[in-house]
Design a protein around this motif. Structure first.
Motif, PDB file in Angstrom:
ATOM      1  N   ASP A 136       0.856  -1.201   0.000  1.00 54.79           N
ATOM      2  CA  ASP A 136       0.000   0.000   0.000  1.00 54.79           C
ATOM      3  C   ASP A 136       0.887   1.245   0.000  1.00 54.79           C
ATOM      4  O   ASP A 136       2.106   1.152   0.201  1.00 54.79           O
ATOM      5  CB  ASP A 136      -0.974   0.011   1.188  1.00 54.79           C
ATOM      6  CG  ASP A 136      -2.272   0.794   0.875  1.00 54.79           C
ATOM      7  OD1 ASP A 136      -2.248   1.715   0.013  1.00 54.79           O
ATOM      8  OD2 ASP A 136      -3.315   0.479   1.482  1.00 54.79           O
ATOM      9  N   ASN A 137       0.267   2.388  -0.228  1.00 56.30           N
ATOM     10  CA  ASN A 137       0.953   3.685  -0.190  1.00 56.30           C
ATOM     11  C   ASN A 137       1.518   3.956   1.217  1.00 56.30           C
ATOM     12  O   ASN A 137       0.932   3.539   2.217  1.00 56.30           O
ATOM     13  CB  ASN A 137      -0.069   4.751  -0.603  1.00 56.30           C
ATOM     14  CG  ASN A 137       0.379   6.148  -0.282  1.00 56.30           C
ATOM     15  OD1 ASN A 137       0.109   6.655   0.801  1.00 56.30           O
ATOM     16  ND2 ASN A 137       1.098   6.763  -1.191  1.00 56.30           N
ATOM     17  N   ASP A 138       2.641   4.667   1.289  1.00 56.57           N
ATOM     18  CA  ASP A 138       3.317   4.856   2.582  1.00 56.57           C
ATOM     19  C   ASP A 138       2.493   5.657   3.600  1.00 56.57           C
ATOM     20  O   ASP A 138       2.470   5.321   4.794  1.00 56.57           O
ATOM     21  CB  ASP A 138       4.722   5.477   2.392  1.00 56.57           C
ATOM     22  CG  ASP A 138       4.744   6.713   1.525  1.00 56.57           C
ATOM     23  OD1 ASP A 138       3.663   7.217   1.156  1.00 56.57           O
ATOM     24  OD2 ASP A 138       5.857   7.187   1.210  1.00 56.57           O
ATOM     25  N   GLY A 139       1.811   6.699   3.132  1.00 55.92           N
ATOM     26  CA  GLY A 139       0.969   7.480   4.053  1.00 55.92           C
ATOM     27  C   GLY A 139      -0.192   6.630   4.561  1.00 55.92           C
ATOM     28  O   GLY A 139      -0.561   6.702   5.744  1.00 55.92           O
ATOM     29  N   ASN A 140      -0.747   5.809   3.656  1.00 54.39           N
ATOM     30  CA  ASN A 140      -1.833   4.915   4.066  1.00 54.39           C
ATOM     31  C   ASN A 140      -1.331   3.908   5.098  1.00 54.39           C
ATOM     32  O   ASN A 140      -2.007   3.613   6.091  1.00 54.39           O
ATOM     33  CB  ASN A 140      -2.393   4.167   2.850  1.00 54.39           C
ATOM     34  CG  ASN A 140      -3.002   5.093   1.822  1.00 54.39           C
ATOM     35  OD1 ASN A 140      -2.916   6.313   1.964  1.00 54.39           O
ATOM     36  ND2 ASN A 140      -3.606   4.545   0.788  1.00 54.39           N
ATOM     37  N   CYS A 141      -0.123   3.396   4.870  1.00 54.54           N
ATOM     38  CA  CYS A 141       0.475   2.458   5.835  1.00 54.54           C
ATOM     39  C   CYS A 141       0.666   3.142   7.189  1.00 54.54           C
ATOM     40  O   CYS A 141       0.394   2.547   8.239  1.00 54.54           O
ATOM     41  CB  CYS A 141       1.830   1.946   5.328  1.00 54.54           C
ATOM     42  SG  CYS A 141       1.656   0.735   4.009  1.00 54.54           S
ATOM     43  N   GLY A 197       3.404  12.599   2.995  1.00 50.73           N
ATOM     44  CA  GLY A 197       2.439  11.537   2.734  1.00 50.73           C
ATOM     45  C   GLY A 197       1.221  11.715   3.628  1.00 50.73           C
ATOM     46  O   GLY A 197       1.285  12.391   4.653  1.00 50.73           O
ATOM     47  N   GLY A 198       0.111  11.090   3.237  1.00 49.63           N
ATOM     48  CA  GLY A 198      -1.098  11.221   4.039  1.00 49.63           C
ATOM     49  C   GLY A 198      -1.885   9.928   4.083  1.00 49.63           C
ATOM     50  O   GLY A 198      -1.746   9.067   3.199  1.00 49.63           O
ATOM     51  N   GLY A 199      -2.691   9.779   5.131  1.00 48.35           N
ATOM     52  CA  GLY A 199      -3.590   8.642   5.240  1.00 48.35           C
ATOM     53  C   GLY A 199      -4.866   9.088   5.930  1.00 48.35           C
ATOM     54  O   GLY A 199      -4.821   9.898   6.859  1.00 48.35           O
ATOM     55  N   CYS A 238      -6.097   7.257  -5.437  1.00 44.52           N
ATOM     56  CA  CYS A 238      -5.408   8.550  -5.324  1.00 44.52           C
ATOM     57  C   CYS A 238      -5.953   9.382  -4.161  1.00 44.52           C
ATOM     58  O   CYS A 238      -5.597  10.540  -3.991  1.00 44.52           O
ATOM     59  CB  CYS A 238      -5.538   9.300  -6.648  1.00 44.52           C
ATOM     60  SG  CYS A 238      -4.394  10.673  -6.787  1.00 44.52           S
ATOM     61  N   ALA A 239      -6.806   8.761  -3.319  1.00 40.18           N
ATOM     62  CA  ALA A 239      -7.287   9.493  -2.139  1.00 40.18           C
ATOM     63  C   ALA A 239      -6.130   9.631  -1.156  1.00 40.18           C
ATOM     64  O   ALA A 239      -5.178   8.852  -1.192  1.00 40.18           O
ATOM     65  CB  ALA A 239      -8.436   8.732  -1.489  1.00 40.18           C
ATOM     66  N   ALA A 240      -6.234  10.621  -0.298  1.00 39.32           N
ATOM     67  CA  ALA A 240      -5.238  10.811   0.775  1.00 39.32           C
ATOM     68  C   ALA A 240      -3.830  11.076   0.266  1.00 39.32           C
ATOM     69  O   ALA A 240      -2.855  10.782   0.948  1.00 39.32           O
ATOM     70  CB  ALA A 240      -5.248   9.633   1.742  1.00 39.32           C
ATOM     71  N   GLU A 241      -3.733  11.646  -0.939  1.00 35.02           N
ATOM     72  CA  GLU A 241      -2.429  12.172  -1.384  1.00 35.02           C
ATOM     73  C   GLU A 241      -2.360  13.594  -0.809  1.00 35.02           C
ATOM     74  O   GLU A 241      -2.396  14.601  -1.519  1.00 35.02           O
ATOM     75  CB  GLU A 241      -2.331  12.167  -2.919  1.00 35.02           C
ATOM     76  CG  GLU A 241      -1.857  10.849  -3.478  1.00 35.02           C
ATOM     77  CD  GLU A 241      -0.406  10.514  -3.125  1.00 35.02           C
ATOM     78  OE1 GLU A 241       0.321  11.386  -2.617  1.00 35.02           O
ATOM     79  OE2 GLU A 241      -0.001   9.353  -3.354  1.00 35.02           O
TER      80      GLU A 241
END
Ligand code: ADP
Ligand code: BMX
Ligand code: MG
Ligand code: CA
Ligand code: ZN
Length: 343
Positions: A138-143, A170-172, A186-189
């Motif tokens: 998964d994306n780093d911010g999501n992680c 990064g964001g989550g 592309c959510a939470a970018e």
């Protein structure tokens, strides 16, 4: 003796039987390998069931696809070898990476130039084939958000967001206790929330993104600019000629009274704060968790911008800094371990 509590005398034997001891041992030794790919660093860790990092490895993230894939497999293989002596049974690999990720397929769909040659990259198949282990991505911010939810300030919190500052931002987003991925992952970018029409160029190709004002790379860019104009160094600042100029120097210079450095940092804080106010007005979380290299620096100014500029109903939102050692790495591991933790 009728006054004695019944269970103490009769029910539970003081020593566990050997089968339940074996089960405990198996559960306790279950571990994950986690990988975190950022704009600067490639980290790998062995993470145990309770979410502790048992051993960590770090290298600069290579600039080409081939070298990066080779290094990931090499670092993971070394970690798998070390895990045996550390009494850790590796169940699988969790990968946290910059870029838009389809977690169902284990594919990085697209990346900014922060990680070059990292678009349309299937990570699951080659890593799984090389290591003979299942792979989650998964994306780093999501992680980072997953890690906060399982092990950090996000435990038991239904709606929160996290912002992690490294080379980029990064964001989550956790909404109704679930990670938000959006329609095209592309959510939470959150680093690419724009706070000005003009503004500095961003690594995504646009301008005025909070990442272009407040990330480690943005502050390093400004520190270098001041340094080149001979405007960075101030009385009392320890700076060796050989060391690279970083965001850290900019912060030091401002603390020692450099007004140019102070102005750059004020702008970064305002940009980040305004970006976060926009997030509050979209998803209305109850908590904002800041993590990464600059989080403790940003906490108070961000709170200040919220007090000044958020709508009344968003004023009560709490801003905290993460207490986790490596949120992105831990979150990558949390895709396969830590299920004993209360959610
Ligand atoms: P990434 O995940 O993007 O690889 P890290 O989380 O490992 O990044 O953080 C590295 C980044 O942190 C560097 O690119 C740099 O911008 C920033 N950085 C390094 N040293 C400092 C420091 N002393 N103070 C603030 N920021 C720093
Ligand atoms: C960039 C973007 C994000 C990532 C963020 C933080 C890429 C390659 N990266 O905005 O997906 O979450 O950087 O990354 O598109 P880091 O390098 O600071 O850890
Ligand atoms: Mg990172
Ligand atoms: Ca994200
Ligand atoms: Zn951007």
């Amino acid at each position: 003796d009728l006054d004695k509590p019944l269970q103490k005398t009769f029910c539970f034997p003081p020593v566990k039987d050997s089968i339940s001891q074996d089960i405990d041992h198996i559960l306790e030794t279950q571990s994950a390998l986690s990988v975190d790919l950022g704009g600067t660093n490639l980290r790998v860790a062995i993470v145990c069931m309770m979410g502790n990092i048992v051993k960590k490895y770090a290298q600069p993230n290579p600039k080409t696809f081939e070298a990066r894939m080779q290094l990931i497999v090499k670092m993971c293989s070394d970690a798998i070898r070390d895990a045996v002596g550390l009494n850790c049974r590796i169940l699988g690999v969790g990968v946290s990476t910059g870029g838009r990720v389809n977690p169902q397929e284990g594919v990085v769909m697209h990346s900014t130039k922060l990680i070059p040659e990292w678009t349309s990259v299937n990570l699951r198949t080659p890593i799984s084939d090389a290591l003979h282990l299942p792979v989650w991505v998964d994306n780093d911010g999501n992680c980072a958000a997953l890690a906060e939810k399982k092990f950090g300030h996000g435990k038991g919190v239904e709606n929160f967001v996290t912002i992690i500052t490294g080379t980029g931002i990064g964001g989550g987003i956790i909404h109704h206790s679930e990670l938000v991925h959006g329609s095209t992952f592309c959510a939470a970018e959150l680093g690419h929330i724009m706070v000005s029409f003009e503004g500095p160029e961003c690594s995504c190709g646009s301008r005025g993104c909070i990442e272009a004002y407040a990330s480690g790379m943005a502050l390093q860019r400004e520190a270098k600019r001041l340094h080149d104009e001979d405007l960075l160094k101030v009385e009392g600042m320890d700076m060796k000629l050989s060391e690279p100029v970083t965001a850290g120097h900019l912060i030091n210079a401002a603390r020692l009274g450099n007004s140019k450095a102070d102005a750059v940092l004020n702008k970064a804080c305002t940009a980040l704060g305004v970006g976060i106010v926009n997030i509050l007005h979209i998803v209305n979380p109850s908590l904002v968790i800041l993590s990464g290299v600059l989080s403790s620096y940003y906490k108070t100014p961000v709170q200040h911008v919220i007090n000044e500029r958020a709508l009344f109903s968003a004023q009560s939102i709490k801003v905290v800094t993460s207490e986790l050692e490596e949120p992105a790495l831990l979150g990558a591991a949390s895709m396969l371990i830590g299920f004993g933790q209360p959610l």
